[in-house]
Write an enzyme that holds these catalytic residues in place. Sequence first.
Site, PDB file in Angstrom:
ATOM      1  N   MET A 134      -2.981   4.706   1.219  1.00  0.00           N
ATOM      2  CA  MET A 134      -2.490   5.001   2.571  1.00  0.00           C
ATOM      3  C   MET A 134      -2.144   6.482   2.762  1.00  0.00           C
ATOM      4  O   MET A 134      -1.251   6.816   3.538  1.00  0.00           O
ATOM      5  CB  MET A 134      -1.247   4.148   2.857  1.00  0.00           C
ATOM      6  CG  MET A 134      -1.467   2.658   2.640  1.00  0.00           C
ATOM      7  SD  MET A 134       0.046   1.727   2.807  1.00  0.00           S
ATOM      8  CE  MET A 134      -0.447   0.161   2.069  1.00  0.00           C
ATOM      9  N   SER A 135      -2.832   7.349   2.038  1.00  0.00           N
ATOM     10  CA  SER A 135      -2.526   8.781   2.180  1.00  0.00           C
ATOM     11  C   SER A 135      -3.776   9.611   1.930  1.00  0.00           C
ATOM     12  O   SER A 135      -4.894   9.102   2.036  1.00  0.00           O
ATOM     13  CB  SER A 135      -1.430   9.169   1.178  1.00  0.00           C
ATOM     14  OG  SER A 135      -1.911   9.048  -0.146  1.00  0.00           O
ATOM     15  N   HIS A 165       9.662   8.560  -2.850  1.00  0.00           N
ATOM     16  CA  HIS A 165       9.207   9.797  -2.203  1.00  0.00           C
ATOM     17  C   HIS A 165      10.424  10.653  -1.888  1.00  0.00           C
ATOM     18  O   HIS A 165      11.253  10.305  -1.061  1.00  0.00           O
ATOM     19  CB  HIS A 165       8.448   9.485  -0.906  1.00  0.00           C
ATOM     20  CG  HIS A 165       7.065   8.999  -1.135  1.00  0.00           C
ATOM     21  ND1 HIS A 165       5.992   9.843  -1.264  1.00  0.00           N
ATOM     22  CD2 HIS A 165       6.577   7.752  -1.273  1.00  0.00           C
ATOM     23  CE1 HIS A 165       4.900   9.139  -1.463  1.00  0.00           C
ATOM     24  NE2 HIS A 165       5.219   7.867  -1.481  1.00  0.00           N
ATOM     25  N   SER A 213       3.360   8.320  -4.807  1.00  0.00           N
ATOM     26  CA  SER A 213       4.381   7.321  -5.166  1.00  0.00           C
ATOM     27  C   SER A 213       4.527   7.178  -6.668  1.00  0.00           C
ATOM     28  O   SER A 213       3.542   6.964  -7.367  1.00  0.00           O
ATOM     29  CB  SER A 213       3.984   5.924  -4.667  1.00  0.00           C
ATOM     30  OG  SER A 213       3.831   5.884  -3.309  1.00  0.00           O
ATOM     31  N   HIS A 263       3.983  10.027   5.853  1.00  0.00           N
ATOM     32  CA  HIS A 263       2.868   9.088   6.021  1.00  0.00           C
ATOM     33  C   HIS A 263       2.664   8.685   7.486  1.00  0.00           C
ATOM     34  O   HIS A 263       3.628   8.614   8.245  1.00  0.00           O
ATOM     35  CB  HIS A 263       3.140   7.798   5.231  1.00  0.00           C
ATOM     36  CG  HIS A 263       3.251   7.995   3.759  1.00  0.00           C
ATOM     37  ND1 HIS A 263       4.446   8.273   3.139  1.00  0.00           N
ATOM     38  CD2 HIS A 263       2.309   7.941   2.772  1.00  0.00           C
ATOM     39  CE1 HIS A 263       4.239   8.385   1.830  1.00  0.00           C
ATOM     40  NE2 HIS A 263       2.959   8.197   1.584  1.00  0.00           N
ATOM     41  N   HIS A 266       5.534  -3.282  -4.330  1.00  0.00           N
ATOM     42  CA  HIS A 266       5.739  -1.823  -4.320  1.00  0.00           C
ATOM     43  C   HIS A 266       6.374  -1.345  -5.629  1.00  0.00           C
ATOM     44  O   HIS A 266       6.076  -0.256  -6.108  1.00  0.00           O
ATOM     45  CB  HIS A 266       6.590  -1.414  -3.108  1.00  0.00           C
ATOM     46  CG  HIS A 266       6.742   0.072  -2.937  1.00  0.00           C
ATOM     47  ND1 HIS A 266       5.664   0.921  -2.735  1.00  0.00           N
ATOM     48  CD2 HIS A 266       7.827   0.873  -2.957  1.00  0.00           C
ATOM     49  CE1 HIS A 266       6.093   2.169  -2.640  1.00  0.00           C
ATOM     50  NE2 HIS A 266       7.398   2.170  -2.767  1.00  0.00           N
ATOM     51  N   ALA A 326      -1.019   6.936  -5.275  1.00  0.00           N
ATOM     52  CA  ALA A 326      -1.107   5.624  -5.918  1.00  0.00           C
ATOM     53  C   ALA A 326      -2.098   4.813  -5.090  1.00  0.00           C
ATOM     54  O   ALA A 326      -2.096   4.900  -3.862  1.00  0.00           O
ATOM     55  CB  ALA A 326       0.259   4.953  -5.916  1.00  0.00           C
ATOM     56  N   TYR A 371       2.023   5.705   8.305  1.00  0.00           N
ATOM     57  CA  TYR A 371       2.640   4.373   8.469  1.00  0.00           C
ATOM     58  C   TYR A 371       4.132   4.438   8.750  1.00  0.00           C
ATOM     59  O   TYR A 371       4.740   3.426   9.102  1.00  0.00           O
ATOM     60  CB  TYR A 371       2.339   3.454   7.279  1.00  0.00           C
ATOM     61  CG  TYR A 371       2.872   3.899   5.929  1.00  0.00           C
ATOM     62  CD1 TYR A 371       4.235   3.918   5.661  1.00  0.00           C
ATOM     63  CD2 TYR A 371       1.998   4.261   4.917  1.00  0.00           C
ATOM     64  CE1 TYR A 371       4.715   4.310   4.419  1.00  0.00           C
ATOM     65  CE2 TYR A 371       2.463   4.658   3.679  1.00  0.00           C
ATOM     66  CZ  TYR A 371       3.820   4.684   3.435  1.00  0.00           C
ATOM     67  OH  TYR A 371       4.292   5.073   2.217  1.00  0.00           O
ATOM     68  N   GLU A 372       4.728   5.633   8.594  1.00  0.00           N
ATOM     69  CA  GLU A 372       6.132   5.783   8.980  1.00  0.00           C
ATOM     70  C   GLU A 372       6.252   6.046  10.490  1.00  0.00           C
ATOM     71  O   GLU A 372       7.351   6.199  11.005  1.00  0.00           O
ATOM     72  CB  GLU A 372       6.768   6.937   8.193  1.00  0.00           C
ATOM     73  CG  GLU A 372       6.829   6.665   6.696  1.00  0.00           C
ATOM     74  CD  GLU A 372       7.220   7.906   5.896  1.00  0.00           C
ATOM     75  OE1 GLU A 372       8.424   8.097   5.692  1.00  0.00           O
ATOM     76  OE2 GLU A 372       6.323   8.672   5.507  1.00  0.00           O
ATOM     77  N   ASN A 414      -2.771  -1.020  -9.290  1.00  0.00           N
ATOM     78  CA  ASN A 414      -2.897  -2.489  -9.181  1.00  0.00           C
ATOM     79  C   ASN A 414      -4.311  -2.850  -8.757  1.00  0.00           C
ATOM     80  O   ASN A 414      -5.010  -2.041  -8.148  1.00  0.00           O
ATOM     81  CB  ASN A 414      -1.912  -3.011  -8.121  1.00  0.00           C
ATOM     82  CG  ASN A 414      -2.117  -2.326  -6.771  1.00  0.00           C
ATOM     83  OD1 ASN A 414      -1.585  -1.232  -6.532  1.00  0.00           O
ATOM     84  ND2 ASN A 414      -2.906  -2.941  -5.911  1.00  0.00           N
TER      85      ASN A 414
HETATM   86  N1  HPA Z   1      -3.512  -0.878  -1.216  1.00  0.00           N
HETATM   87  C1  HPA Z   1      -3.121   0.169  -0.463  1.00  0.00           C
HETATM   88  N2  HPA Z   1      -2.336   1.130  -0.908  1.00  0.00           N
HETATM   89  C2  HPA Z   1      -1.923   1.056  -2.182  1.00  0.00           C
HETATM   90  C3  HPA Z   1      -2.275  -0.003  -3.023  1.00  0.00           C
HETATM   91  C4  HPA Z   1      -3.117  -1.030  -2.515  1.00  0.00           C
HETATM   92  O1  HPA Z   1      -3.480  -1.999  -3.190  1.00  0.00           O
HETATM   93  N3  HPA Z   1      -1.678   0.220  -4.224  1.00  0.00           N
HETATM   94  C5  HPA Z   1      -0.996   1.400  -4.111  1.00  0.00           C
HETATM   95  N4  HPA Z   1      -1.134   1.911  -2.871  1.00  0.00           N
END
Ligand code: HPA
Length: 242
Positions: free
Chosen positions: A181-182, A38, A8, A60, A217, A90, A62-63, A205
Site C-alpha cells: 500500500m505504498s 511508523h 512498516s 499513506h 498487522h 512491507a 489509506y490514512e 506474509n
Molecule cells: N497486502 C497488502 N499490503 C501488505 C501486505 C499484504 O498482504 N502485507 C504487508 N503489506
Amino acid sequence: MIGIVLGSGLGPLADAVVVEREVSFAEAGLPASSVPGHDGKFLFGKLGGTSVVLMKGRVHLYEGHAPRLVTAGVRWMVEQGIQKLILTNAAGTLNLGFPPGTWMMLSDHLNLTGTSPLVGADFIDLSAAYDAAWRAEFRAAATASGMPLHEGVYAGLRGPQYETPAEIRMLRTLGADAVGMSTVLETIQARSLGIPVAAFSCLTNWAAGITAAHLDHHEVLETGKQAAQAMIGLLTDVLGRS
Ligand code: HPA
C-alpha cells in the site's frame, strides 16, 4: 546524499545509521503518521560512510491524505539535496518462489491506487522507473554475500484493508509478484524530479488466499523486524562502495 524511506517494521535499519541530526515530520511540514510501526521523523547521518537521510515513517493514501501529501517527504528530501532514493516497504507475496521473510527488489510496479502525485499534468516516462545500473549493484552485492534477493513486480494498492483471494488472483494475472500500500506514488514523484530510485519489498506474509493463514498487522511488523538485518547488510555494503 541518499534518501532512504523505511517501511512498516523496518525501523531497526535506523540503528545502523550514525545519526547526526533529527527533523520531525511536523518541522518538515508533514502530517504525523497514524499507523503503529511508523515513527514520523527524518534522521540525517552516515551509513557505510555515505551521507544519508532516513525517512522513518510514511504518509499513506489509506490514512486519507492527498497524493501530493503522500509524496511531500520525497520532495522535502530532494530539497535537502538527495541525489538518489531507496524505498523500502512491507508487502504480501504472490509468487510461490518468493517466501515470506525474504526480500524482493522491485523491477517494476503496477500503480493501482487510481491516482498520482503528478495530477495536473506531467507526462513523465516510466519505462525504467527502477534504476537498472543501481539494481545490478544490489544484485551483485546480494549474490556475493549469499543474501536471497528476488526481483519482481510490486502492485501498489490504496488499502487500508488487505486484499481478498479474488483480488490476489487478479493481481497474479496482471503480473504482480508482491502487493502493498505504498511506494508507487513516491517512485513516480522521485522520477518526475529526475532522481534514480531503487525499491525493496520485505515479503512479510503470503497474500490472501495463497495459504489458509489469516493476515495480521503484527505478523507484518514482526517479520519485518527479523528481515531488517539482511537489508542493513545489503545497504551498508552497496553504500559503502559508492
Ligand atoms: N497486502 C497488502 N499490503 C501488505 C501486505 C499484504 O498482504 N502485507 C504487508 N503489506
